[in-house]
Design a protein around this motif. Structure first.
Motif, short mmCIF file in Angstrom:
data_model
loop_
_atom_site.label_atom_id
_atom_site.label_comp_id
_atom_site.label_asym_id
_atom_site.label_seq_id
_atom_site.Cartn_x
_atom_site.Cartn_y
_atom_site.Cartn_z
N UNK A 87 0.83 -1.21 0.00
CA UNK A 87 0.00 0.00 0.00
C UNK A 87 0.86 1.25 0.00
N UNK A 90 2.95 1.86 -3.40
CA UNK A 90 2.10 2.33 -4.49
C UNK A 90 1.74 3.80 -4.30
N UNK A 91 1.31 4.13 -3.06
CA UNK A 91 0.88 5.51 -2.89
C UNK A 91 2.07 6.47 -2.92
N UNK A 93 4.73 6.13 -4.77
CA UNK A 93 5.05 6.33 -6.18
C UNK A 93 4.03 7.25 -6.83
N UNK A 94 2.78 7.00 -6.49
CA UNK A 94 1.71 7.82 -7.04
C UNK A 94 1.93 9.29 -6.71
N UNK A 149 -1.74 0.71 9.62
CA UNK A 149 -2.06 2.14 9.69
C UNK A 149 -0.93 2.89 10.39
N UNK A 152 2.11 3.14 8.06
CA UNK A 152 1.90 3.66 6.72
C UNK A 152 2.61 5.00 6.49
N UNK B 34 -3.13 5.86 -11.87
CA UNK B 34 -2.91 6.90 -10.89
C UNK B 34 -3.82 6.69 -9.67
N UNK B 37 -3.16 3.36 -7.60
CA UNK B 37 -2.00 3.35 -6.71
C UNK B 37 -2.24 4.11 -5.42
N UNK B 38 -2.98 5.19 -5.51
CA UNK B 38 -3.15 6.01 -4.31
C UNK B 38 -4.33 5.58 -3.43
N UNK B 40 -5.77 2.72 -2.30
CA UNK B 40 -5.73 1.83 -1.12
C UNK B 40 -5.31 2.57 0.14
N UNK B 41 -4.27 3.39 0.01
CA UNK B 41 -3.79 4.12 1.18
C UNK B 41 -4.84 5.11 1.66
N UNK B 45 -6.69 5.07 5.23
CA UNK B 45 -6.54 6.20 6.15
C UNK B 45 -7.90 6.78 6.53
N UNK B 49 -8.33 6.22 10.23
CA UNK B 49 -7.82 7.38 10.98
C UNK B 49 -8.81 8.55 10.95
#
Lengths: 276, 314, 449
Positions: A87, A90-91, A93-94, A149, A152, B34, B37-38, B40-41, B45, B49
């Motif tokens: 996770x 990927x983020x 890099x994004x 979490x 991350x 694009x 990739x973003x 899932x995070x 969150x 959170x």
């Protein structure tokens, strides 16, 4: 660099050697303690005949949950590390390369920064209620989610620094050669980021292995991890000093392994954010 | 690299509608990638959170009790605020936390910096020192707490034993209210000076040697070089180490939980311990949420201040 | 008695681990509880755990029913019990609940009243009711057998007693102390380097709160006026309470180790077991530890008397008993199996086996019979204590009040606050707690500081 002479040289040596000893001495003392019988601990005997009693009791004692704690910690550490790497990478890099609007990156990083800064106990309360609703309370899956979490933010920042170091031209070349963005990422960029993955993975595993506050409040006997197990040797009627020492020593094994075999990655991971 | 540049060229050569459709498809797949990739995070969150943090708001104006099968929420907006107003323990907790953060971070920064410069200047043992210094950072804080709890033990701990050799003591390291916070700070210094060292050492090693050499040629002594050249050049690394440490020190929980659990009296009660006590020992979810919000607000203020400080330096 | 001998043999057989004898004995056991589903018990790690483990083994051999135990340190007990009853289905069929937590569980409706599992069930008459904490009168919101439903049964009636070194007292020609002034005198005579006169818990929280209560009660003080009848006036800052606190601090400062403000249960027990203290005020549950030769150097050298009092007054004995209760959120068959175990556990035979294996029995006949043997002489003091014991804190705000007192008393002991200031602060905070819950409350004039 500085050139030390005379008194300065002595002060330098004293400082460096003294610090190294100060760091190592407690470990040695506790190692010694872990090989003492309880009666030798509580009388503070300096000379004693070493015994494996504490280790045997911690690892094989009928009432000891420690082997289970170790198994739980390994499972939670391994699974949460793998998932947070997927996770987080990927983020990262994004955000680093895929031309998101500025506010997206700022919001994402600002929020993770804030979340990473507040004491985790501020959120354990709501998690406790929420996890109960979801049926995640008191499960390894729940703890894995929590550790993903928690780790991350660190993973994302670390991987972003690595991706930024990789020249953009490599990707552009891959795209020109007909790669899709996904192919460019997986075939060209990711292999170059492997050292970063190792550093981030090591840190995520260690942090999960060490994590106490969440595990203390979201697990019970069957799902407790190593730190929770160590804390439980301080019981109401009897503090099991010998077992506590032995369990503490066992819990440092991953740290020792990393010290000998993964030092480069650890130092890189820990200092990356600071230097860049 | 396994990318063959020639094989892609013919596709570029084709003209007309094919190219436009191709470009469109490419754009779509770009966008898909694009988001894929973003997301899932972001989803993780938001669920784990953002939502819980929003939940804190609702909890903080509620009294939460537990009846069979779940939590019962009552809307009592003022009860928790009234409790906060009269909470003398919270004030003691803030004071302790502040003392803990300021004293331990100040000493860690000083020691860590001195050590970084000294190791770099000596030029020996670099690898060895670095190995040793990694250890406290990687070991579970709970293990560190239990180690030091044994060392501080009133009856058989190593410190009181050593004092006894000189006919001194015993000292109540963790039971004397005037000493307990100091004892806890000592553990933190032991635990985290290595971290400061690692960061600053990387900084020192990266310093431009020519500048230092030039200064020496100009007749500057070591102390002047440290003050006039190394310190200013290390500014950013020092700032980062300082911010990292302040944040981590503010969050301290594990070791103190094991060493003193906040006692004796309120001598070592820090913010995280108070939150734990309110949430899980007193089982007062509502008041715990309010305290959490107060703590978060203070951290936001600190972060904004720190950002201004860093920006001011740069 | 034939039954008793057979049980006795069964215990011997267990101790000797002669497995062959057991099946034969199971066949002729009288306490027939029938075939039951396996049960899981949440039990705390404690000095009497060994006795309990043995007795569950005996139960399994006798009845063929399965019992598993989740042994948990004291600090994790409340959390686990809470989570068990708050979830969909409790993993435990019997919960062991400390007296201070019972109100939360009774009031929240988390437990199955035992009379609803088996209509008309009542504990045997010989079983101590430990101040009535096993019954819940929902109307009055009070734990009392009067109009109350039976919610739990005792695994022990843990009271505090004064444990002392009989060898030291004999050598100094002293009689065991009856008043706190005598405790002070004796400790001054006995203490010397390496031997403290007296120790009790001074650590913040439950420790100092509970261990101060004998002083508070003996001096006629209280923390709240009359909660049973709805008067929640905060009374901790009365002159009587101050006299009790002054005496507590005087004894602690004169006799106890200098780390008195951080001494917990484990420290008290260890000081006694290593022969470093002459008197300790400690819960009876610790007794098996002192008589365990692998952990104690004072085996056979200690005796117990009831808590001290003020000259001419009654001793103050707070109950610290545990409660075996059945959660509501388990299947009916499990509830039946849980009650079956409890019924068996309270029989004289089982209690006898329990006591001999290091447990703390709850039947007066067992205590009377065993206290005649020198090895169990302490049971006389235990029985006497039980007759005088009272239940501390019987209201829902108990945990919060205990937290307040646990902090403020500790601050007085370590000198962070003067005794009068500590009591004034605590009394004001206790009043605020009751006020928040809409109780009828009030306060005394503050003590001069």
């Amino acid at each position: 660099m500085l050139t030390l002479n005379g008194r300065e040289l002595w002060i330098g040596y004293a400082l460096v050697i003294g610090s190294a000893l100060a760091i190592v001495a407690p470990f040695l003392w506790i190692l010694m303690t872990s090989f003492k019988f309880p009666i030798a601990i509580s009388t503070g005997a300096l000379w004693f005949s070493p015994t494996g009693f504490n280790y045997a009791d911690v690892l094989f004692g009928a009432r000891s949950d420690f082997p289970r704690n170790v198994a739980n910690s390994l499972v939670v550490g391994a699974v949460s590390t793998i998932l947070v790497l997927v996770i987080g990478t990927l983020s990262a890099y994004s955000l680093a390369r895929l031309r998101w609007a500025r506010w997206v990156g700022r919001l994402f990083l600002g929020w993770t920064m804030l979340f990473n800064t507040v004491p985790v106990l501020t959120i354990v309360g709501p998690w406790y209620l929420f996890f109960q609703q979801l049926g995640l309370y008191n499960t390894l899956a729940g703890l894995i989610v929590a550790h993903i979490i928690i780790n991350l933010p660190m993973t994302v920042w670390l991987m972003m620094t690595f991706f930024r170091d990789i020249p953009v031209e490599l990707e552009e070349a891959a795209r020109v050669d007909g790669c899709t963005p996904a192919q460019a990422f997986f075939k060209v960029i990711l292999p170059l980021a492997v050292p970063g993955l190792i550093a981030a993975g090591i840190l995520a595993f260690v942090f999960s292995w060490n994590e106490f506050a969440v595990a203390l409040n979201l697990t019970s006997r069957m799902t407790a991890t190593v730190p929770v197990g160590i804390a439980q040797f301080a019981q109401q009627y009897e503090i099991q000093n010998g077992q506590m020492a032995a369990a503490s020593i066992i819990s440092t094994i991953p740290a020792l392994l990393l010290m000998f075999f993964g030092q480069r990655f650890v130092v890189q991971g820990l200092t990356m954010g600071a230097v860049k | 690299m396994g990318v063959n540049r020639q094989s892609a060229t013919p596709a570029l050569g084709q003209g007309g509608n094919g190219v436009r459709a191709e470009a469109k498809r490419k754009k779509q797949s770009d966008r898909l990638f694009r988001y894929a990739t973003l997301m899932p995070a972001v989803i993780a969150l938001v669920i784990f959170t953002v939502y819980p943090m929003l939940n804190l708001l609702q909890m903080s104006v509620s009294t939460i009790t537990f009846a069979h099968g779940g939590a019962v929420w009552q809307f009592t907006p003022l009860a928790n605020l009234a409790k906060l107003r009269d909470d003398s323990v919270f004030l003691a907790t803030l004071r302790n936390t502040l003392v803990f953060v300021v004293v331990s971070v100040a000493i860690e920064m000083t020691l860590g910096f001195a050590l970084a410069v000294a190791v770099s200047a000596l030029g020996r043992f670099k690898g060895l020192i670095r190995s040793v210094m990694i250890l406290p950072i990687l070991v579970p804080p709970v293990a560190i707490g239990s180690m030091w709890k044994l060392m501080y033990n009133y009856n058989f701990g190593i410190f009181n034993q050593m004092l006894a050799w000189f006919g001194l003591g015993p000292v109540g390291w963790l039971s004397d209210p005037n000493l307990a916070l100091v004892s806890v700070i000592i553990v933190d210094i032991w635990h985290w000076t290595p971290f400061v060292f690692l960061i600053l050492f990387a900084g020192v090693e990266g310093l431009p040697r020519e500048v230092i050499e030039a200064a020496r040629v100009d007749g500057a002594n070591n102390w002047q070089i440290v003050r006039k050249i190394i310190l200013p050049l290390m500014g950013p690394a020092i700032a980062v180490a300082f911010i990292f440490r302040s944040i981590l020190a503010f969050k301290v929980f594990d070791q103190i939980f094991l060493l003193t659990s906040g006692g004796p009296g309120t001598a070592t009660e820090v913010v995280s311990l108070l939150l734990y006590r309110v949430f899980f020992a007193q089982n007062d979810m509502g008041y715990g949420a309010l305290l959490s919000l107060v703590v978060i607000a203070m951290i936001v203020a600190f972060l904004l201040g720190a950002r201004r400080m860093v920006a001011g330096r740069a | 008695m034939k039954i008793w001998t057979s049980v006795h043999h069964a215990v011997t057989a267990l101790v000797l681990t002669v497995g062959l004898m057991a099946p034969a004995l199971a066949a002729d056991s009288v306490t027939n509880v029938g075939k039951q589903v396996p049960i899981n018990i949440l039990i705390n790690a404690s000095p009497w755990y060994g006795g309990f483990e043995k007795v569950t083994e005996l139960y399994q051999k006798q009845t063929g029913n399965k019992v598993s135990l989740d042994v948990t340190p004291y600090n994790g007990m409340l959390e686990k019990a809470r989570n068990a009853v708050r979830g969909d289905k409790s993993p435990y069929d019997i919960l062991n609940i400390d007296t201070a937590w019972t109100i939360e569980f009774y009031k929240g409706g988390f437990l199955k009243p035992l009379t609803q599992i088996q209509p008309g069930y009542a504990m045997p008459k010989q079983v101590f009711t430990c101040g009535g904490s096993y019954y819940w009168n929902a109307q009055k919101q009070w734990r009392t057998p009067v109009g109350g439903e039976l919610m739990a049964v005792p695994p022990n009636c843990n009271t505090q007693v004064l444990v002392y070194r009989k060898d030291l007292f004999k050598a100094a020609k002293l009689a065991p102390p009856k008043t706190f002034d005598e405790v002070l005198d004796d400790c001054k005579k006995l203490q010397k380097p390496g031997l403290y006169g007296y120790v009790t818990r001074g650590e913040r929280g439950n420790g100092i709160w509970y261990d101060f209560l004998p002083f508070l009660y003996a001096y006629g003080g209280s923390e709240v006026a009359d909660p049973e009848n709805g008067d929640f006036t905060s009374t901790l800052n009365s002159p009587k309470a101050l006299a009790a606190l002054d005496k507590f601090i005087e004894i602690e400062k004169t006799c106890a180790p200098a780390n008195r403000g951080a001494i917990g249960q484990a420290d008290v027990i260890q000081l006694m077991a290593t022969g470093n203290v002459a008197m300790a005020q400690v819960v009876i549950a610790a007794w098996p530890y002192f008589e365990n030769p692998t952990k104690s150097v004072v085996v056979g050298k200690i005796a117990a008397v009831e808590n001290p009092s003020v000259a001419g007054g009654k001793p103050g004995v707070p109950m610290g008993n545990w409660h075996f209760a059945v959660p509501k959120n388990i299947p009916e068959a499990n509830q039946k199996a849980a009650l079956a175990f409890m019924k068996w556990f309270l029989t004289k035979d089982a209690q006898m086996a329990y006591a001999k294996a290091g447990g703390i029995p709850v039947r007066s006949d067992v205590m009377a019979e065993l206290s005649k043997e020198p090895k169990y002489a302490w049971m006389a003091a235990y029985k006497q204590s039980l007759e005088d014991a009272v239940q501390p804190i019987g209201y829902a705000e108990g945990a919060a009040v205990e937290d307040v007192m646990g902090l403020r008393l500790n601050q007085a002991l370590i000198g962070q606050k003067s005794p009068a200031a500590a009591l004034n602060t605590a009394a004001a905070e206790i009043e605020a707690i009751f006020k928040k819950n809409g109780r009828k409350t009030g306060h005394l004039p503050p003590l001069p500081q």
